[in-house]
Design a protein around this motif. Structure first.
Motif, PDB file in Angstrom:
ATOM      1  N   TYR A 154       0.800  -1.209   0.000  1.00  0.00           N
ATOM      2  CA  TYR A 154       0.000   0.000   0.000  1.00  0.00           C
ATOM      3  C   TYR A 154       0.839   1.268   0.000  1.00  0.00           C
ATOM      4  CZ  TYR A 154      -4.012  -2.982   0.893  1.00  0.00           C
ATOM      5  OH  TYR A 154      -4.983  -3.933   0.775  1.00  0.00           O
ATOM      6  N   ARG A 198      -7.666  -0.778   0.618  1.00  0.00           N
ATOM      7  CA  ARG A 198      -6.751   0.238   1.138  1.00  0.00           C
ATOM      8  C   ARG A 198      -7.424   1.038   2.264  1.00  0.00           C
ATOM      9  NH1 ARG A 198      -2.194   2.838  -1.002  1.00  0.00           N
ATOM     10  NH2 ARG A 198      -2.501   1.819  -3.007  1.00  0.00           N
ATOM     11  N   GLN A 232       2.570   4.303  -1.526  1.00  0.00           N
ATOM     12  CA  GLN A 232       2.030   5.057  -2.653  1.00  0.00           C
ATOM     13  C   GLN A 232       2.814   6.340  -2.841  1.00  0.00           C
ATOM     14  OE1 GLN A 232      -2.223   5.410  -2.543  1.00  0.00           O
ATOM     15  NE2 GLN A 232      -2.253   7.300  -3.720  1.00  0.00           N
ATOM     16  N   THR A 233       3.053   6.688  -4.097  1.00  0.00           N
ATOM     17  CA  THR A 233       3.764   7.933  -4.396  1.00  0.00           C
ATOM     18  C   THR A 233       2.814   9.040  -4.847  1.00  0.00           C
ATOM     19  OG1 THR A 233       4.165   7.165  -6.653  1.00  0.00           O
ATOM     20  CG2 THR A 233       5.882   6.718  -5.009  1.00  0.00           C
ATOM     21  N   ASP A 234       1.586   8.676  -5.226  1.00  0.00           N
ATOM     22  CA  ASP A 234       0.608   9.654  -5.690  1.00  0.00           C
ATOM     23  C   ASP A 234      -0.100  10.256  -4.483  1.00  0.00           C
ATOM     24  OD1 ASP A 234      -1.086  11.180  -7.166  1.00  0.00           O
ATOM     25  OD2 ASP A 234      -2.404   9.525  -7.756  1.00  0.00           O
ATOM     26  N   ASP A 249      -1.784   9.680   1.751  1.00  0.00           N
ATOM     27  CA  ASP A 249      -2.680   8.832   0.967  1.00  0.00           C
ATOM     28  C   ASP A 249      -4.115   9.320   1.170  1.00  0.00           C
ATOM     29  OD1 ASP A 249      -4.321   6.770  -0.012  1.00  0.00           O
ATOM     30  OD2 ASP A 249      -2.903   5.208   0.582  1.00  0.00           O
TER      31      ASP A 249
END
Length: 342
Positions: A201, A285, A203-205, A238
């Motif tokens: 899980y 998520r 995440q770079t966004d 996130d």
């Protein structure tokens, strides 16, 4: 106001003269209850030439305790929080208008003035009073829509915010948990459950998230959400974190069959989010972040007890919240086994 408060009122009045054109003084200054980390003062500004109801401008002073901002790594300074509130309001989100950020020569320390928005923040009243009966079925969808608009703001909206991907957040609360030196086997199990899934899980966004979107930080009227308050926990993270936090069982106040704040269903929250332009909701998520949020609150309860036990604050409130760590253990077991997620 007693005589001890008069010098403070005088300083507020002088600062308001800078903040509000035509201000001639203040009235009805009083400190509001609530707010674990900040002071909140309500007052009205008298304005030259205004008549009737328009002669008084309702404002709030959000201030560091005694004006001194001791700084906490996971919370924004008052100056940075004001910038986030301004960015949110500028993007059309229901956030109060910031009128003025205190300057050193105001003599009031760290804080800012913002518009006072009438409404209710107490969950007990929102979830039970007849005045909010028509609003309750709408709140989950409204919250989803607000979060969708918030999550369209990227890191560039307020430069310099803390970047907090899941692996960082997990490390932070683990360090805090260990500092209390009071093992909780269920918390240890939750840490292991999260650690096993965290890499998947990562995440770079990442986007601007509120960080504490829940009861107490939402002003509600008979028509629904009027404003979002207390942006001190905002960070770059996130987007599913915000969707999960409002559904943590501790914020349902007994209405466990309505996961979203005790007033709605996850499906309504998610539908409102996607319809308002939010990205497609990843339910797995969100569940992951709900486990994290429940663990985070449980450790927060441990912190409340630690403060009480140390003698720094022997209030009943600290002790009562401290004992709620056991409730989060039950919630964690239900979530991890899937029985607390439907």
């Amino acid at each position: 106001m007693g005589t001890d408060a008069d010098p403070f009122a005088g300083l507020v009045g002088k600062a308001i003269a800078r903040a509000v054109p035509g201000a001639t003084g203040i009235a009805n200054l009083k400190r509001l209850s609530g707010g674990a980390n900040k002071e909140t003062w309500s007052f009205d500004v008298r304005r030259d030439g205004a008549q009737g109801e328009d002669s008084l401008l309702p404002l709030v002073l959000r201030r560091a305790p005694r004006g001194v901002d001791v700084g906490r790594s996971n919370l924004l300074s008052l100056e940075r929080e004001a910038a986030v509130v301004q960015a949110a309001a500028g993007a059309g989100l229901p956030a109060p208008r910031v009128r003025y950020v205190l300057q050193p020569d105001d003599g009031l320390g760290h804080g800012f003035f913002m518009d006072r928005i009438e409404g209710e923040t107490l969950a007990r009243r929102i979830l039970r009073d007849e005045a909010f009966a028509a609003a309750r079925p709408l709140l989950a969808g409204q919250c989803g829509a607000i979060l969708a608009r918030l999550h369209r703001l990227t890191a560039s909206a307020v430069p310099g915010l803390r970047v907090a991907p899941i692996l960082t957040e997990l490390d932070n609360i683990r360090t805090l948990y260990r500092s209390y030196r009071h093992p909780h086997p269920v918390f240890a199990l939750a840490f292991r459950w999260l650690a096993e899934r965290a890499p998947a899980y990562a995440q770079t966004d990442l986007v601007l998230v509120h960080g504490d979107f829940r009861h107490g930080n939402l002003i509600i009227g008979p028509e629904g959400v009027r404003a979002v308050l207390d942006w001190e926990g905002a960070h770059i993270g996130d987007p599913m974190e915000d969707l999960a936090w409002i559904s943590v069982n501790s914020w349902r106040f007994g209405n466990i069959d309505q996961p979203v704040g005790g007033f709605g269903q996850r499906e309504d929250l998610f539908a409102g989010y996607e319809a308002a332009g939010g990205r497609k909701v990843d339910r797995d998520r969100v569940r992951f972040w709900e486990v994290y949020g429940t663990l985070r609150w449980g450790i927060g309860c441990m912190g409340m007890y630690a403060t009480f036990a140390s003698g720094a604050d022997r209030s009943v409130e600290r002790a009562a919240i401290g004992r709620r760590a056991s409730e989060t253990e039950i919630d964690l077991l239900a979530l991890i086994t899937g029985k607390g997620w439907a």
